[in-house]
Design a protein around this motif. Structure first.
Motif, PDB file in Angstrom:
ATOM      1  N   TYR A  74       8.700 -12.943  48.190  1.00 46.12           N
ATOM      2  CA  TYR A  74      10.131 -13.251  48.140  1.00 46.12           C
ATOM      3  C   TYR A  74      10.348 -14.645  47.569  1.00 46.12           C
ATOM      4  CZ  TYR A  74      15.003 -13.594  49.652  1.00 46.12           C
ATOM      5  OH  TYR A  74      16.369 -13.734  49.670  1.00 46.12           O
ATOM      6  N   MET A  75       9.555 -15.600  48.054  1.00 38.82           N
ATOM      7  CA  MET A  75       9.719 -16.979  47.586  1.00 38.82           C
ATOM      8  C   MET A  75       9.320 -17.103  46.116  1.00 38.82           C
ATOM      9  SD  MET A  75      11.124 -18.359  50.090  1.00 38.82           S
ATOM     10  CE  MET A  75      11.070 -20.066  50.612  1.00 38.82           C
ATOM     11  N   SER A  76       8.356 -16.306  45.693  1.00 45.23           N
ATOM     12  CA  SER A  76       7.929 -16.384  44.285  1.00 45.23           C
ATOM     13  C   SER A  76       9.063 -15.971  43.350  1.00 45.23           C
ATOM     14  CB  SER A  76       6.690 -15.509  44.042  1.00 45.23           C
ATOM     15  OG  SER A  76       7.043 -14.138  44.016  1.00 45.23           O
ATOM     16  N   ARG A  77       9.960 -15.108  43.839  1.00 51.31           N
ATOM     17  CA  ARG A  77      11.118 -14.711  43.031  1.00 51.31           C
ATOM     18  C   ARG A  77      12.276 -15.671  43.191  1.00 51.31           C
ATOM     19  NH1 ARG A  77      11.109  -8.675  44.652  1.00 51.31           N
ATOM     20  NH2 ARG A  77       9.533  -7.891  43.240  1.00 51.31           N
ATOM     21  N   ARG A  78      12.549 -16.032  44.457  1.00 52.30           N
ATOM     22  CA  ARG A  78      13.778 -16.775  44.738  1.00 52.30           C
ATOM     23  C   ARG A  78      13.695 -18.264  44.396  1.00 52.30           C
ATOM     24  NH1 ARG A  78      17.930 -17.214  45.137  1.00 52.30           N
ATOM     25  NH2 ARG A  78      18.682 -17.653  47.230  1.00 52.30           N
ATOM     26  N   MET A  79      12.550 -18.885  44.633  1.00 44.66           N
ATOM     27  CA  MET A  79      12.485 -20.338  44.411  1.00 44.66           C
ATOM     28  C   MET A  79      12.744 -20.695  42.939  1.00 44.66           C
ATOM     29  SD  MET A  79      12.190 -21.887  47.316  1.00 44.66           S
ATOM     30  CE  MET A  79      11.276 -23.416  47.472  1.00 44.66           C
ATOM     31  N   GLN A 123      14.545 -19.053  40.854  1.00 44.29           N
ATOM     32  CA  GLN A 123      15.989 -18.818  40.632  1.00 44.29           C
ATOM     33  C   GLN A 123      16.809 -20.037  41.028  1.00 44.29           C
ATOM     34  OE1 GLN A 123      17.263 -15.380  42.887  1.00 44.29           O
ATOM     35  NE2 GLN A 123      16.489 -13.911  41.388  1.00 44.29           N
ATOM     36  N   GLU A 124      16.334 -20.761  42.051  1.00 47.60           N
ATOM     37  CA  GLU A 124      17.063 -21.927  42.557  1.00 47.60           C
ATOM     38  C   GLU A 124      16.596 -23.217  41.880  1.00 47.60           C
ATOM     39  OE1 GLU A 124      19.518 -21.901  44.995  1.00 47.60           O
ATOM     40  OE2 GLU A 124      19.446 -19.712  44.967  1.00 47.60           O
ATOM     41  N   GLY A 125      15.675 -23.085  40.934  1.00 49.45           N
ATOM     42  CA  GLY A 125      15.145 -24.270  40.269  1.00 49.45           C
ATOM     43  C   GLY A 125      14.232 -25.084  41.176  1.00 49.45           C
ATOM     44  N   ARG A 126      13.596 -24.417  42.136  1.00 46.11           N
ATOM     45  CA  ARG A 126      12.719 -25.121  43.074  1.00 46.11           C
ATOM     46  C   ARG A 126      11.270 -24.678  42.834  1.00 46.11           C
ATOM     47  NH1 ARG A 126      16.476 -24.496  48.518  1.00 46.11           N
ATOM     48  NH2 ARG A 126      18.454 -24.712  47.432  1.00 46.11           N
ATOM     49  N   VAL A 127      10.376 -25.206  43.659  1.00 41.34           N
ATOM     50  CA  VAL A 127       8.952 -24.986  43.385  1.00 41.34           C
ATOM     51  C   VAL A 127       8.365 -23.889  44.266  1.00 41.34           C
ATOM     52  CG1 VAL A 127       6.653 -26.033  43.438  1.00 41.34           C
ATOM     53  CG2 VAL A 127       8.632 -27.369  42.657  1.00 41.34           C
ATOM     54  N   PHE A 128       7.765 -22.893  43.623  1.00 41.84           N
ATOM     55  CA  PHE A 128       6.905 -21.946  44.319  1.00 41.84           C
ATOM     56  C   PHE A 128       5.511 -22.124  43.748  1.00 41.84           C
ATOM     57  CE2 PHE A 128       4.313 -18.197  44.036  1.00 41.84           C
ATOM     58  CZ  PHE A 128       4.292 -17.763  45.347  1.00 41.84           C
ATOM     59  N   LEU A 129       4.529 -22.268  44.620  1.00 42.16           N
ATOM     60  CA  LEU A 129       3.175 -22.382  44.108  1.00 42.16           C
ATOM     61  C   LEU A 129       2.216 -21.605  44.990  1.00 42.16           C
ATOM     62  CD1 LEU A 129       1.699 -25.493  42.468  1.00 42.16           C
ATOM     63  CD2 LEU A 129       0.249 -24.052  43.864  1.00 42.16           C
ATOM     64  N   GLN A 130       1.498 -20.667  44.374  1.00 40.47           N
ATOM     65  CA  GLN A 130       0.461 -19.955  45.122  1.00 40.47           C
ATOM     66  C   GLN A 130      -0.806 -20.785  45.049  1.00 40.47           C
ATOM     67  OE1 GLN A 130      -0.084 -15.730  44.566  1.00 40.47           O
ATOM     68  NE2 GLN A 130      -2.234 -15.853  45.178  1.00 40.47           N
ATOM     69  N   ALA A 131      -1.259 -21.232  46.220  1.00 40.22           N
ATOM     70  CA  ALA A 131      -2.460 -22.068  46.284  1.00 40.22           C
ATOM     71  C   ALA A 131      -3.707 -21.189  46.190  1.00 40.22           C
ATOM     72  CB  ALA A 131      -2.456 -22.856  47.579  1.00 40.22           C
ATOM     73  N   GLU A 132      -4.863 -21.825  46.076  1.00 39.74           N
ATOM     74  CA  GLU A 132      -6.092 -21.035  45.996  1.00 39.74           C
ATOM     75  C   GLU A 132      -6.620 -20.663  47.369  1.00 39.74           C
ATOM     76  OE1 GLU A 132      -5.781 -24.226  45.283  1.00 39.74           O
ATOM     77  OE2 GLU A 132      -7.678 -25.331  45.304  1.00 39.74           O
ATOM     78  N   SER A 133      -6.075 -21.267  48.419  1.00 43.20           N
ATOM     79  CA  SER A 133      -6.487 -20.916  49.783  1.00 43.20           C
ATOM     80  C   SER A 133      -5.505 -21.564  50.744  1.00 43.20           C
ATOM     81  CB  SER A 133      -7.885 -21.450  50.094  1.00 43.20           C
ATOM     82  OG  SER A 133      -7.834 -22.862  50.274  1.00 43.20           O
ATOM     83  N   GLU A 134      -5.633 -21.221  52.016  1.00 39.09           N
ATOM     84  CA  GLU A 134      -4.782 -21.834  53.035  1.00 39.09           C
ATOM     85  C   GLU A 134      -5.147 -23.299  53.233  1.00 39.09           C
ATOM     86  OE1 GLU A 134      -6.191 -18.874  53.267  1.00 39.09           O
ATOM     87  OE2 GLU A 134      -4.732 -17.420  53.995  1.00 39.09           O
ATOM     88  N   VAL A 135      -6.411 -23.638  53.025  1.00 36.91           N
ATOM     89  CA  VAL A 135      -6.828 -25.046  53.152  1.00 36.91           C
ATOM     90  C   VAL A 135      -6.119 -25.877  52.078  1.00 36.91           C
ATOM     91  CG1 VAL A 135      -8.775 -26.648  53.086  1.00 36.91           C
ATOM     92  CG2 VAL A 135      -9.053 -24.403  54.158  1.00 36.91           C
ATOM     93  N   ALA A 136      -6.081 -25.344  50.884  1.00 38.21           N
ATOM     94  CA  ALA A 136      -5.364 -26.036  49.811  1.00 38.21           C
ATOM     95  C   ALA A 136      -3.874 -26.100  50.128  1.00 38.21           C
ATOM     96  CB  ALA A 136      -5.590 -25.323  48.486  1.00 38.21           C
ATOM     97  N   THR A 137      -3.336 -25.009  50.653  1.00 32.94           N
ATOM     98  CA  THR A 137      -1.900 -24.944  50.958  1.00 32.94           C
ATOM     99  C   THR A 137      -1.482 -26.092  51.862  1.00 32.94           C
ATOM    100  OG1 THR A 137      -1.908 -22.538  50.825  1.00 32.94           O
ATOM    101  CG2 THR A 137      -0.077 -23.536  52.001  1.00 32.94           C
ATOM    102  N   VAL A 138      -2.213 -26.267  52.973  1.00 36.02           N
ATOM    103  CA  VAL A 138      -1.766 -27.252  53.957  1.00 36.02           C
ATOM    104  C   VAL A 138      -1.869 -28.664  53.379  1.00 36.02           C
ATOM    105  CG1 VAL A 138      -3.967 -27.502  55.190  1.00 36.02           C
ATOM    106  CG2 VAL A 138      -1.834 -27.876  56.411  1.00 36.02           C
ATOM    107  N   PRO A 188      18.245  -7.601  49.000  1.00 34.69           N
ATOM    108  CA  PRO A 188      18.042  -8.637  47.999  1.00 34.69           C
ATOM    109  C   PRO A 188      17.541  -8.019  46.676  1.00 34.69           C
ATOM    110  CG  PRO A 188      16.927  -9.216  50.067  1.00 34.69           C
ATOM    111  CD  PRO A 188      17.439  -7.828  50.216  1.00 34.69           C
ATOM    112  N   PHE A 189      17.918  -8.589  45.581  1.00 36.25           N
ATOM    113  CA  PHE A 189      17.464  -8.260  44.216  1.00 36.25           C
ATOM    114  C   PHE A 189      18.103  -7.001  43.605  1.00 36.25           C
ATOM    115  CE2 PHE A 189      13.752 -10.373  46.325  1.00 36.25           C
ATOM    116  CZ  PHE A 189      13.953 -11.614  45.747  1.00 36.25           C
TER     117      PHE A 189
END
Lengths: 353, 215
Positions: free
Chosen positions: A39-44, A46-61, B127-128
């Motif tokens: 959901y965030m990968s689509r919506r962020m 659209q809002e001009g904000r940042v979505f980033l899929q990290a390579e792991s949860e360790v990287a995410t945090v 949504p969508f």
């Protein structure tokens, strides 16, 4: 408020975060919360904000640490094994006093477990799964409208106390669908200023550090004491709970999240049988609403805890009740959801005992 | 010639499973030999396999992954699916997983899909797909991923227990607009049993909500 729409729990939390002004989302997919990441990968964007899929949860945090340091509202979502991987970073963020919202859509464990709903992460989320003396405010919604409200509240609490905050949603809450209304997006200019601590560029002022480290134990102790003062304030001001038919109750159930919702049905069934049951539903798991539960325990013989775990919140219930009433427990494990009828049966056994 | 099988596709939470189950039960009650294949390998919960017992009680053959693998979210395509799609004496109903990842299974089954009508299910209160542009965009995305053409749209606009006649009508209007742009007919409007007298512009298909939580 806008018009009502039909959403999954994961979408409700994601959209609420966007309305709360979340500027950056980092995540890594894991069932049963991958729809939130999607959901965030689509919506962020659209809002001009940042979505980033990290390579792991360790990287995410650690990305969360970085983004929060510069003062933006930041969120991630994961499920149990992924939340375990984030613990080191969360402990760092707690001591660095970095606001952020974490969503743990809890699934069956331990280990790889399964992908069915559970509340077995209670100890980890509520008591601190990482190292050191820290606490995290934790909110457990039991409906999707409440998930929307608590997600927005979580961002405010995170900023107010400069702490990571967790939304504890079991898998069922993440996957169920309900109609909800979203509030209008917050006006970013009304959000509290972070200019007094965030890394906004040191031109014209002294450089700052956002760190969880001090080699001098006396200084590190001072940092710790600031945290402890913060937790005292949180405990004084941020307790939340719901009571359902507790006024004349002779037996009180304690249950949170999805189980809180199931037990409401049990309470109604019990009342049809002439048994005055009631429900105390903690909404903030930390700070746990000990005092109010203690008051209620004065008036009853049985305070029965029901969880999708082996009895974790039960320890907080016992700390509240302190022997004022019996504290039996009923739980299902590993992703099995208790039914209202089987909880009623467990209650009847306790009454007959 | 009318195609014997039906496949329900669409976005997450558009109502594919509810409609597939209701369709299977209706056909079974009408005396048809009907099989429902749960091909949803993307959703972890709320799948038609959860209601296998109920479907079987009404004589619907239910095709799901074997044994404990019903609990998995891995792409298991039970081999019986090829059988029910080809068998002339069975009406096969495919409950397909949501969005691009869920629909990819149709590409895999493509050689067996000639006799299957594909229904794109839409809830305009999701949504969508709340606008004509949104519907058109995701219709094209899913069709490209599926590598098969769709035959019908289904108007399934609802708010679960909060659905009203106005909500259904508002959805029909948007879906009708999309159907003109996409040049594809609307097969029917799904209407919950508690609004069965609702006035609809398309054929009405009255459904029970089997997936609704009881608590």
């Amino acid at each position: 408020m806008g018009e009502k729409i039909m959403v999954k729990g994961t979408e409700a939390i994601g959209e609420a975060a966007i309305r709360a002004g979340c500027k950056v989302y980092f995540g890594y997919p894991i069932t049963p919360q991958s729809e939130l990441t999607e959901y965030m990968s689509r919506r962020m964007p659209q809002e001009g904000r940042v979505f980033l899929q990290a390579e792991s949860e360790v990287a995410t945090v650690n990305m969360m640490y970085g983004a929060s340091s510069v003062g933006v509202r930041v969120m991630t979502s994961t499920s149990s094994p992924g939340f375990s991987l984030m613990q080191e970073g969360i402990s760092y963020m707690a001591n660095a006093r970095l606001p952020a919202v974490f969503v743990d859509v809890v699934r069956g464990g331990p280990g790889l477990g399964d992908i069915q709903p559970s509340q077995g992460d209670y100890f980890q989320v509520v008591k601190g799964g990482g190292h050191g003396d820290y606490r995290l405010p934790v909110y457990s919604p039991s409906s999707l409208q409440e998930a929307v409200e608590l997600t927005i509240h979580a961002f405010d609490v995170a900023d107010k106390y400069r702490t990571p905050v967790v939304i504890f949603a079991d898998g069922m809450l993440g996957q169920m669908m309900e109609p909800v209304e979203f509030p209008d997006p917050v006006d970013p200019s009304t959000l509290p200023s972070k200019d007094d601590w965030a890394l906004t560029g040191a031109r014209g002022r002294k450089a700052r550090y956002v760190t969880s480290f001090d080699i001098d134990p006396y200084k590190l102790e001072q940092m710790n004491l600031v945290l402890q003062e913060t937790y005292k304030k949180i405990e004084a001001e941020e307790k939340k709970w719901e009571e359902f038919m507790t006024d004349d109750a002779e037996i009180i159930f304690v249950a949170h999240g999805t189980v809180g919702r199931i037990v409401k049905s049990t309470v109604k069934m019990a009342r049809e049988k002439g048994i005055k049951a009631g429900l105390f539903r903690p909404i903030s798991l930390y700070p746990f609403p000990y005092e109010r539960l203690a008051e209620l325990a004065e008036k009853v013989d049985i305070v029965m805890t029901v969880e999708m775990s082996a009895g974790q919140m039960l320890e907080d219930v016992k700390l509240a009740v302190m022997g004022r009433a019996e504290t039996p427990f009923y739980g299902r494990l590993a992703g099995v959801i208790p039914t209202p009828a089987e909880i009623l049966e467990a209650m009847m056994k306790e009454i007959r005992r | 010639m009318e195609k014997k099988n039906m496949a329900f596709v669409g976005m997450f939470g558009s109502g594919k499973t509810e409609i597939a189950m209701n369709m299977a039960l209706k056909l079974a009650k009408d005396g048809e030999s009907v099989a429902l294949a749960d091909l949803d390998y993307v959703s972890p919960y709320f799948r038609s396999r959860d209601k296998k017992g109920l479907l079987e009680e009404f004589g619907v053959k239910v095709v799901v992954p074997p044994g404990k693998y019903i609990w998995a979210d891995t792409p298991i395509i039970p081999p019986e699916v090829f059988g029910i799609l080809s068998n002339k004496s069975i009406k096969a109903i495919l409950d397909v997983g949501g969005e691009e990842d869920g629909i990819a299974v149709l590409g895999y089954l493509r050689a067996f899909m000639k006799n299957t009508a594909i229904y794109f299910v839409i809830n305009t209160r999701r949504p969508f797909t709340n606008t004509v542009e949104g519907i058109v965009k995701f219709y094209e995305k899913l069709k490209n991923r599926a590598r098969v053409d769709f035959d019908f749209l289904v108007s399934n606009t609802n708010l679960g227990p909060d659905t009203t006649e106005e909500v259904i009508k508002e959805g029909e209007e948007i879906v009708e607009e999309a159907s003109k742009i996409l040049n594809i007919p609307v097969a029917f409007t799904a209407v919950p049993a508690f609004l069965k007298d609702c006035d609809c512009r398309f054929d009405k298909f009255i459904i029970e909500r089997y997936m609704e939580l009881q608590w």
